[in-house]
Scaffold this active site. Sequence first.
Site, PDB file in Angstrom:
ATOM      1  N   ALA A   1       3.834   1.802  -1.168  1.00  0.00           N
ATOM      2  CA  ALA A   1       4.422   2.024  -2.493  1.00  0.00           C
ATOM      3  C   ALA A   1       3.384   2.551  -3.467  1.00  0.00           C
ATOM      4  O   ALA A   1       3.630   3.515  -4.210  1.00  0.00           O
ATOM      5  CB  ALA A   1       5.033   0.724  -3.015  1.00  0.00           C
TER       6      ALA A   1
ATOM      7  N   ASP B   1       0.812  -1.222   0.000  1.00  0.00           N
ATOM      8  CA  ASP B   1       0.000   0.000   0.000  1.00  0.00           C
ATOM      9  C   ASP B   1       0.839   1.263   0.000  1.00  0.00           C
ATOM     10  O   ASP B   1       0.513   2.233  -0.683  1.00  0.00           O
ATOM     11  CB  ASP B   1      -0.938   0.010   1.216  1.00  0.00           C
ATOM     12  CG  ASP B   1      -2.187  -0.835   0.993  1.00  0.00           C
ATOM     13  OD1 ASP B   1      -2.411  -1.241  -0.174  1.00  0.00           O
ATOM     14  OD2 ASP B   1      -2.917  -1.098   1.956  1.00  0.00           O
TER      15      ASP B   1
ATOM     16  N   LYS C   1       9.995   3.843   8.706  1.00  0.00           N
ATOM     17  CA  LYS C   1       9.708   3.528  10.109  1.00  0.00           C
ATOM     18  C   LYS C   1       8.677   2.389  10.189  1.00  0.00           C
ATOM     19  O   LYS C   1       7.963   2.160   9.197  1.00  0.00           O
ATOM     20  CB  LYS C   1       9.224   4.779  10.842  1.00  0.00           C
ATOM     21  CG  LYS C   1       7.756   5.130  10.602  1.00  0.00           C
ATOM     22  CD  LYS C   1       7.335   6.235  11.531  1.00  0.00           C
ATOM     23  CE  LYS C   1       5.842   6.488  11.434  1.00  0.00           C
ATOM     24  NZ  LYS C   1       5.005   5.469  12.033  1.00  0.00           N
TER      25      LYS C   1
ATOM     26  N   HIS D   1       7.104  11.249  15.000  1.00  0.00           N
ATOM     27  CA  HIS D   1       6.562  12.470  14.393  1.00  0.00           C
ATOM     28  C   HIS D   1       6.603  13.671  15.336  1.00  0.00           C
ATOM     29  O   HIS D   1       7.179  14.715  15.027  1.00  0.00           O
ATOM     30  CB  HIS D   1       5.110  12.255  13.957  1.00  0.00           C
ATOM     31  CG  HIS D   1       4.929  11.209  12.898  1.00  0.00           C
ATOM     32  ND1 HIS D   1       5.953  10.804  12.070  1.00  0.00           N
ATOM     33  CD2 HIS D   1       3.836  10.493  12.525  1.00  0.00           C
ATOM     34  CE1 HIS D   1       5.493   9.886  11.239  1.00  0.00           C
ATOM     35  NE2 HIS D   1       4.218   9.678  11.494  1.00  0.00           N
TER      36      HIS D   1
ATOM     37  N   LYS E   1       7.014  17.601   5.759  1.00  0.00           N
ATOM     38  CA  LYS E   1       5.832  18.460   5.686  1.00  0.00           C
ATOM     39  C   LYS E   1       6.255  19.922   5.523  1.00  0.00           C
ATOM     40  O   LYS E   1       7.220  20.378   6.154  1.00  0.00           O
ATOM     41  CB  LYS E   1       4.978  18.318   6.957  1.00  0.00           C
ATOM     42  CG  LYS E   1       4.391  16.928   7.185  1.00  0.00           C
ATOM     43  CD  LYS E   1       3.192  16.673   6.310  1.00  0.00           C
ATOM     44  CE  LYS E   1       2.522  15.348   6.650  1.00  0.00           C
ATOM     45  NZ  LYS E   1       1.399  15.053   5.747  1.00  0.00           N
TER      46      LYS E   1
ATOM     47  N   HIS F   1       8.238  10.776   7.459  1.00  0.00           N
ATOM     48  CA  HIS F   1       7.655  11.650   6.444  1.00  0.00           C
ATOM     49  C   HIS F   1       7.169  12.983   7.014  1.00  0.00           C
ATOM     50  O   HIS F   1       7.028  13.958   6.274  1.00  0.00           O
ATOM     51  CB  HIS F   1       6.513  10.928   5.703  1.00  0.00           C
ATOM     52  CG  HIS F   1       5.258  10.774   6.495  1.00  0.00           C
ATOM     53  ND1 HIS F   1       5.025   9.710   7.328  1.00  0.00           N
ATOM     54  CD2 HIS F   1       4.156  11.551   6.571  1.00  0.00           C
ATOM     55  CE1 HIS F   1       3.841   9.825   7.877  1.00  0.00           C
ATOM     56  NE2 HIS F   1       3.281  10.939   7.445  1.00  0.00           N
TER      57      HIS F   1
ATOM     58  N   LYS G   1      -6.336   8.422  17.850  1.00  0.00           N
ATOM     59  CA  LYS G   1      -7.159   7.973  16.730  1.00  0.00           C
ATOM     60  C   LYS G   1      -8.629   7.999  17.142  1.00  0.00           C
ATOM     61  O   LYS G   1      -8.949   7.971  18.327  1.00  0.00           O
ATOM     62  CB  LYS G   1      -6.751   6.564  16.302  1.00  0.00           C
ATOM     63  CG  LYS G   1      -5.368   6.499  15.663  1.00  0.00           C
ATOM     64  CD  LYS G   1      -5.050   5.094  15.191  1.00  0.00           C
ATOM     65  CE  LYS G   1      -3.744   5.053  14.414  1.00  0.00           C
ATOM     66  NZ  LYS G   1      -3.827   5.789  13.145  1.00  0.00           N
TER      67      LYS G   1
ATOM     68  N   LEU H   1       8.860  15.013   8.687  1.00  0.00           N
ATOM     69  CA  LEU H   1       9.927  15.996   8.518  1.00  0.00           C
ATOM     70  C   LEU H   1       9.894  16.621   7.121  1.00  0.00           C
ATOM     71  O   LEU H   1      10.537  17.644   6.885  1.00  0.00           O
ATOM     72  CB  LEU H   1      11.290  15.352   8.771  1.00  0.00           C
ATOM     73  CG  LEU H   1      11.567  14.984  10.228  1.00  0.00           C
ATOM     74  CD1 LEU H   1      12.938  14.334  10.364  1.00  0.00           C
ATOM     75  CD2 LEU H   1      11.470  16.198  11.132  1.00  0.00           C
TER      76      LEU H   1
END
Length: 578
Positions: A103, A101, A234, A326, A268, A264, A422, A266
Amino acid sequence: MTPFGIHLTSYSLPMKLISLEQARSWHSELGDCNNIVELSDLVSEQISAVAANEHLIANETPLKKMKDGLLSITSSEDAAGFDINKGESTVSIIVVGASGDLAKKKIFPALFALFYEDCLPKHFTVFGYARSKMTDPELRNMVSKTLTCRIDKRENCGEKMDQFLKRCFYNSGQYDSEENFAELAKKLKEHEGGRVSNRLFYLSIPPNIFIDAVRCASSSASSANGWTRVIVEKPFGRDSESSAALTRGLKQYLVEDQIFRIDHYLGKELVENLSVLRFANLIFEPLWSRQYIRNVQFIFSEDFGTEGRGGYFDHYGIIRDIMQNHLLQMLTLFAMETPVSLDAEDIRNEKVKVLRSMKPLQLGNVVVGQYKSHNKGGVTYSAYTDDKTVPKNSLTPTFAAAALFIDNARWDGVPFLMKAGKALHTKRAEIRVQFRDVPGNLYKRGFGMDLDRSTNELVIRVQPDEAIYLKINNKVPGLGMRLDRSNLNLHYAARYSKEIPDAYERLLLDAIEGERRLFIRSDELDAAWELFTPLLKELEEKKIIPEYYPYGSRGPVGAHYLAAKHNVQWGDINSAEQ
């Protein structure tokens, strides 16, 4: 140096025979000649002319050596190496786990976006590698379904997609098979066409097979004449011990500079803008300390549960999944001292100093929760443990709030609050900087008992709908003295017409260019895990029962008590501010 990489100086010619000007004239006369016979003829003419002018005998040894050497190229087995491609380089991007997913949803679309923006090298190839049996056309069909074009350039979208997909290929193989990786290397070499080969492996696979894949790639598919880099997705372990073991395993086959640990967040846009906001604006840097800042909040919330990922999530939980990477990464960028330069190592050095200055996390400064089922608007939302892949008695937190402290001169006593969860009421990621009250505020009566309304607050909204806004106190127009809090707002969508790139685009481009600033160094990772590992072990050993909160709510009540304990109020409780 003549074309095709032939060094004239290697033949020990007398200086008076061939001057620099003559050597240059060779290059201009040859131009872009691809025909090796034509090259040989031209060289022969030059040799004859020089020999006549200098009254040399026909069989002068140095000249004859050079001429014979040039002519012998045509019969060499490596003739293909002496083509126009030899001085060029190419990048091969190998997505290991290409059928997954991540990829499909992120990596291939990010690579296409880079191609669409003309950010990739002139010569590049994308190879998918996975255990699934698939042909090149099948891979291209799979990838094509996830590609989108930038809003401002849609007119040539189809043409660009076709060009990109022609550069996508596939190789099926096991992640622990050196033979399969050797087959991949053979295909890569064919596409590299004699150019200097640079290879970037993106490991979009479970962490338990990282080391096997790296071992096989290193021994059977690494570049022979260019660089080889590996992006590791990660999570980087579950605690200090497993993270250190993973690092040791990777370093058996790679050096630190080859390892790109990707977070990811970092990449943003608003996280990237943090250092600009601080160090390029005089009005903020003097205020960036305990003297003026009362608390800092890092808030992450999702309005959906673990749908489809329950089994994976239960192994890690919200603290490992969000907070330890994050939110902690954003905290280090926010709190670090001014680096010596924008060089990757200087920035990462300062981030490590922040982590090493932080006090160990105490269980009393942490609240954990787990969402339960809830009926809203006639729709029933399932509890976390209703997921068939999650154990019925699972205590894994889907929500956590924590108060952290940095024990240094700049931040002593300032609470850094983190909140991640969540199945909450909204989706957001933001940093909130709440400043101290104005000493002896002349207008405090205008705010009544709500002193929080009298303080300034800087909000950096990372997602969605990126923005930076500062809350200031303002007089409401009219004859009376009524105060209000207003926003000085930089709304990115309104200010900039250009679409903001996805975080993966920036990070992939940085990895290709060798820019490590936004990737995590091994000592940085160690320091982060040292901070969270004792807390995680205590939660698991004591079997701390999470506070249950309804699906779609604001989370556990305990999070508000935690904030109040440090004389803080969560900045996102105002429902009007979405």
